[in-house]
Design a protein around this motif. Structure first.
Motif, PDB file in Angstrom:
ATOM      1  N   ARG A 137       0.491  -1.295   0.128  1.00 33.23           N
ATOM      2  CA  ARG A 137       0.123   0.301  -0.037  1.00 33.23           C
ATOM      3  C   ARG A 137       0.938   1.478  -0.050  1.00 33.23           C
ATOM      4  N   ASP A 138      -0.210   2.108  -0.200  1.00 32.58           N
ATOM      5  CA  ASP A 138       0.316   3.804   0.417  1.00 32.58           C
ATOM      6  C   ASP A 138       0.016   3.987   1.147  1.00 32.58           C
ATOM      7  N   GLY A 139       1.028   5.186   1.986  1.00 28.79           N
ATOM      8  CA  GLY A 139       0.218   5.834   3.417  1.00 28.79           C
ATOM      9  C   GLY A 139      -0.520   7.624   3.100  1.00 28.79           C
ATOM     10  N   ILE A 140      -0.786   7.419   4.420  1.00 32.97           N
ATOM     11  CA  ILE A 140      -1.545   8.974   5.249  1.00 32.97           C
ATOM     12  C   ILE A 140      -0.487   9.068   6.440  1.00 32.97           C
ATOM     13  N   PHE A 141       0.063  10.218   6.230  1.00 32.31           N
ATOM     14  CA  PHE A 141       0.583  10.864   7.602  1.00 32.31           C
ATOM     15  C   PHE A 141      -0.480  10.976   8.688  1.00 32.31           C
ATOM     16  N   LEU A 142      -0.910  10.791  10.134  1.00 33.96           N
ATOM     17  CA  LEU A 142      -2.005  11.319  10.504  1.00 33.96           C
ATOM     18  C   LEU A 142      -1.036  11.710  12.122  1.00 33.96           C
ATOM     19  N   CYS A 143      -0.981  13.507  12.531  1.00 30.67           N
ATOM     20  CA  CYS A 143      -0.448  13.895  13.616  1.00 30.67           C
ATOM     21  C   CYS A 143      -1.234  14.431  14.300  1.00 30.67           C
ATOM     22  N   THR A 144      -1.432  13.992  15.528  1.00 31.12           N
ATOM     23  CA  THR A 144      -2.310  14.486  16.584  1.00 31.12           C
ATOM     24  C   THR A 144      -1.339  15.868  17.173  1.00 31.12           C
ATOM     25  N   ILE A 145      -2.058  17.389  18.151  1.00 31.19           N
ATOM     26  CA  ILE A 145      -1.168  18.134  18.602  1.00 31.19           C
ATOM     27  C   ILE A 145      -1.716  18.473  19.246  1.00 31.19           C
ATOM     28  N   ALA A 146      -0.931  18.786  20.894  1.00 31.23           N
ATOM     29  CA  ALA A 146      -1.608  19.342  21.846  1.00 31.23           C
ATOM     30  C   ALA A 146      -0.568  19.961  22.868  1.00 31.23           C
ATOM     31  N   THR A 147      -1.204  21.395  23.861  1.00 30.93           N
ATOM     32  CA  THR A 147      -0.541  21.861  24.629  1.00 30.93           C
ATOM     33  C   THR A 147      -0.582  21.227  25.729  1.00 30.93           C
ATOM     34  N   ILE A 169      -0.436  14.591   4.782  1.00 29.69           N
ATOM     35  CA  ILE A 169      -0.648  14.683   6.056  1.00 29.69           C
ATOM     36  C   ILE A 169      -1.888  15.277   6.727  1.00 29.69           C
ATOM     37  N   ILE A 170      -2.106  15.022   7.900  1.00 27.96           N
ATOM     38  CA  ILE A 170      -3.276  15.187   8.564  1.00 27.96           C
ATOM     39  C   ILE A 170      -3.071  15.960   9.091  1.00 27.96           C
ATOM     40  N   ILE A 171      -4.255  16.718  10.637  1.00 29.03           N
ATOM     41  CA  ILE A 171      -3.213  16.749  11.349  1.00 29.03           C
ATOM     42  C   ILE A 171      -4.973  17.159  12.052  1.00 29.03           C
ATOM     43  N   ILE A 172      -4.369  16.323  13.187  1.00 29.32           N
ATOM     44  CA  ILE A 172      -5.444  16.687  14.317  1.00 29.32           C
ATOM     45  C   ILE A 172      -4.952  17.482  15.336  1.00 29.32           C
ATOM     46  N   ASP A 173      -6.044  18.754  15.981  1.00 29.28           N
ATOM     47  CA  ASP A 173      -5.766  19.378  16.617  1.00 29.28           C
ATOM     48  C   ASP A 173      -6.860  18.527  17.976  1.00 29.28           C
ATOM     49  N   LYS A 227      -1.976  27.301  12.621  1.00 26.51           N
ATOM     50  CA  LYS A 227      -2.268  28.356  11.240  1.00 26.51           C
ATOM     51  C   LYS A 227      -1.933  27.176  10.242  1.00 26.51           C
ATOM     52  N   VAL A 228      -2.952  26.007  10.209  1.00 28.42           N
ATOM     53  CA  VAL A 228      -3.246  25.194   9.300  1.00 28.42           C
ATOM     54  C   VAL A 228      -4.315  24.379   9.396  1.00 28.42           C
ATOM     55  N   PRO A 229      -4.493  23.777   8.208  1.00 28.09           N
ATOM     56  CA  PRO A 229      -5.405  23.391   8.179  1.00 28.09           C
ATOM     57  C   PRO A 229      -5.725  22.044   9.067  1.00 28.09           C
ATOM     58  N   GLN A 230      -6.932  21.785   9.351  1.00 26.91           N
ATOM     59  CA  GLN A 230      -7.070  21.112  10.497  1.00 26.91           C
ATOM     60  C   GLN A 230      -7.995  19.657  11.457  1.00 26.91           C
ATOM     61  N   TYR A 231      -8.330  19.251  11.806  1.00 28.13           N
ATOM     62  CA  TYR A 231      -9.362  18.804  12.427  1.00 28.13           C
ATOM     63  C   TYR A 231      -9.197  18.677  13.760  1.00 28.13           C
ATOM     64  N   ILE A 232      -9.906  19.882  14.179  1.00 29.42           N
ATOM     65  CA  ILE A 232      -9.921  20.070  16.147  1.00 29.42           C
ATOM     66  C   ILE A 232     -11.003  19.383  16.784  1.00 29.42           C
ATOM     67  N   PHE A 233     -10.209  18.410  17.977  1.00 26.00           N
ATOM     68  CA  PHE A 233     -10.920  18.367  18.366  1.00 26.00           C
ATOM     69  C   PHE A 233     -11.489  18.642  20.063  1.00 26.00           C
ATOM     70  N   ARG A 234     -10.377  19.303  20.000  1.00 28.11           N
ATOM     71  CA  ARG A 234     -10.712  19.991  22.006  1.00 28.11           C
ATOM     72  C   ARG A 234      -9.888  21.385  21.147  1.00 28.11           C
ATOM     73  N   GLN A 235     -10.940  22.957  22.031  1.00 28.79           N
ATOM     74  CA  GLN A 235     -10.455  24.007  21.647  1.00 28.79           C
ATOM     75  C   GLN A 235      -9.488  24.798  22.682  1.00 28.79           C
ATOM     76  N   LEU A 274       0.639   7.114  12.120  1.00 27.36           N
ATOM     77  CA  LEU A 274       0.349   7.698  13.768  1.00 27.36           C
ATOM     78  C   LEU A 274       1.286   8.552  14.292  1.00 27.36           C
ATOM     79  N   GLY A 275       1.405  10.108  14.875  1.00 25.58           N
ATOM     80  CA  GLY A 275       2.291  10.845  15.054  1.00 25.58           C
ATOM     81  C   GLY A 275       1.452  11.384  16.349  1.00 25.58           C
ATOM     82  N   GLU A 276       2.918  12.913  16.800  1.00 25.34           N
ATOM     83  CA  GLU A 276       2.226  13.252  17.650  1.00 25.34           C
ATOM     84  C   GLU A 276       3.401  14.126  17.993  1.00 25.34           C
ATOM     85  N   SER A 277       2.822  15.726  18.469  1.00 29.90           N
ATOM     86  CA  SER A 277       3.681  16.492  18.745  1.00 29.90           C
ATOM     87  C   SER A 277       2.990  17.580  19.992  1.00 29.90           C
ATOM     88  N   VAL A 278       3.909  16.888  21.204  1.00 30.22           N
ATOM     89  CA  VAL A 278       3.285  17.069  22.455  1.00 30.22           C
ATOM     90  C   VAL A 278       4.072  17.524  23.428  1.00 30.22           C
TER      91      VAL A 278
END
Lengths: 365, 365
Positions: free
Chosen positions: B24-34, B100-104, B112-120, B158-162
């Protein structure tokens, strides 16, 4: 050639488009927003009451994920009974198993689905002459998103659910110098041309724009008198069409998106690959005698492939669905475009789609 | 067999995993939080100063989209000089052209990127015993998102930056009864085990939890003493692995995600297809003498495939990159997992990856 597809006008790239599309699988990208424009009396019938109309877009996309809305108790209905066109959307998506990606372009209350959020707040009424802000940021976000989604090499169906959106569409078209007054479609039985014309004229007056303002600064004019979905879908379509076929799934509102693309092509110097752009709506919009979909298509979208899906609910076993034939509901949430995608790609016949629609309606009621 | 891949432990499903992934080919899904946990003195070196650390996650994902951060003037650096591991991430993504798919999952200031926002909002410090809320909603959103992305039939990284995330990882592991004190890795040269242990003990005291609380109500315990990324990535991995190979791209923080998956498997009765789950980190985490990555992997992830990418910057022409070899930066933003995905799929060699990393570094400095 395709018995369930109507060619709305002369389409120079039709065969190219179908060939490119049939090689691939698809993605459904749906942009939602709420605007106070929808709360003007007599503007919209998307949602049973003006109060519920604030949640129509959210309920639509919640239904796509959960087979029921979460924000309000039941799926939006026209006051006279027929269910939201999201039932057609859902049926087509079920049969094709397309990934569903939602973009919130500005809903005052947020839908309870996983979604891109491009704008936190809802939109003002266009009669303020200041419908929303940060249009350039919306454009950039949509453009960057399209860059990522083009990497899937799938065709993309762009839908919308924006109550009041045919009025903001009329506003954008006429701001671009298109003579569209009295020619756009509506979610209402008696098309409210008078109300729409009045609202648009008040908006243009309040925003102090004329026929040519949009050519000086298109994004800023849309911010004043249009809606955020128009900017988002125009940016998505312009970037995606470089690499993959794009279906603008809708009627009047998607014509307004193409209208904006025309302006941006001239203003920003983008090269748009029109051979990869189609607009697909429903037969109900195409045949709407209170509007002029064919005429507007020829004017606005000469190079894009413009089609209508020959949906026909007259033989449905459910009277609420039969009401679609009376013009009580015509289009929305990408219904016509997704049905058309399935027909063009040979994924289902109208009969198979109808069976799934009725199965869903039966579970719903 | 793969010269740039280290098998961290005995991996019963290694060959199955690689076979499934290579198709297969892949997808990168990265979740960030502070999280305010990161502002405790001595906890993290992700970002040059505690003030800048509030924007490390946002700057990381902005760099992925724009090749520069927008929220702060330059790319996050360790106080001693080496750049964020996002440079490795970006190099691998460039070579593989993965979407690249970002989840906040909760950033106080939005990227300032297009991103899924799961929590404000951002997360509280875990020492409050109340790090965040709405864990069940985060789980559901991630699960539904995974349902959509599994339709692409691509493997998912699945990546992260926290920032501060190794401390919340330690907190979750020890809350699950894993003896992890003194064994987790760190973004700092001198691993701050004492500070981390103290913070975690204060968090567990404040939350009034013991070794078994998590088995009664896992999501609620993570809300108190963990972080939102853990819930989101656990839900994503659990749903995605039904259909496609999943790479948890990270070290200690992804071990904590697997730890939570173990608990949820028992508690919620989910069947997890471990043969489709891998964790891939960097050689720097694997070889970290201040930690025990191998021991923790054997304890927490006996069935998952645990690997390390044999990245080695000692011969880099840039001294800031050579500092990676001193343990100044070890992992983050999915760096090890994306490098590993490229190695496993035969998309690039280490030499080719290094060339792209140096090209990016040269443009950056």
């Amino acid at each position: 050639m395709f018995k369930d597809i109507i060619q709305v006008k002369n389409n120079p790239y039709f065969e190219h488009f179908v060939r490119e599309m049939k090689q691939r699988d698809g993605i459904f990208l749906c942009t939602i927003a709420t605007t106070k424009t929808a709360e003007i009396e007599g503007i919209s019938a998307a949602g049973a009451t003006p109060e519920l109309r604030r949640y129509t877009a959210q309920a639509d996309v919640e239904y796509l994920f959960y087979e029921k809305p979460l924000t309000i108790p039941e799926i939006p209905k026209n006051p006279l009974g027929p269910p939201s066109p999201v039932i057609i959307t859902k049926a087509a998506l079920n049969l094709m198993k397309l990934p569903i990606i939602i973009i919130d372009g500005g809903c005052e209350v947020k839908a309870k689905v996983p979604q891109y959020i491009f704008r936190q707040k809802g939109l003002n009424c266009i009669t303020t002459g200041n419908a929303f802000d940060d249009g350039e940021l919306l454009f950039m976000q949509a453009f960057k998103l399209a860059e990522e989604f083009s990497k899937f090499s799938r065709y993309v169906v762009l839908g919308e659910s924006v109550p009041g959106g045919t009025t903001t569409a009329l506003s954008l078209m006429t701001a671009s110098g298109i003579d569209a007054f009295g020619r756009v479609s509506s979610s209402m039985l008696e098309n409210a041309h008078d109300v729409k014309t009045m609202v648009v004229k008040r908006a243009h007056d309040a925003a102090k724009i004329n026929n040519s303002s949009i050519y000086d600064d298109p994004v800023s004019v849309v911010e004043k008198i249009g809606d955020s979905m128009q900017i988002i879908n125009a940016a998505l379509a312009m970037r995606l069409c470089n690499d993959v076929p794009v279906i603008l799934a809708g009627g009047t509102q998607m014509l307004a998106v193409i209208c904006l693309m025309n302006v941006l092509e001239k203003f920003k110097g983008y090269k748009i690959k029109w051979e990869n752009i189609s607009l697909i709506t429903t037969r109900w919009v195409f045949e709407d005698k209170t509007a002029d979909f064919k005429g507007l298509s020829e004017l606005i979208a000469p190079k894009a492939t413009v089609l209508a899906s020959a949906l026909n609910f007259s033989n449905s076993q459910f009277s609420a669905l039969q009401m679609y034939e009376k013009g009580l509901v015509k289009e929305g949430v990408g219904a016509g475009g997704l049905a058309g995608a399935g027909f063009l790609a040979g994924r289902f016949s109208f009969g198979e789609l109808m069976k799934e629609i009725e199965r869903l309606y039966d579970k719903m009621s």
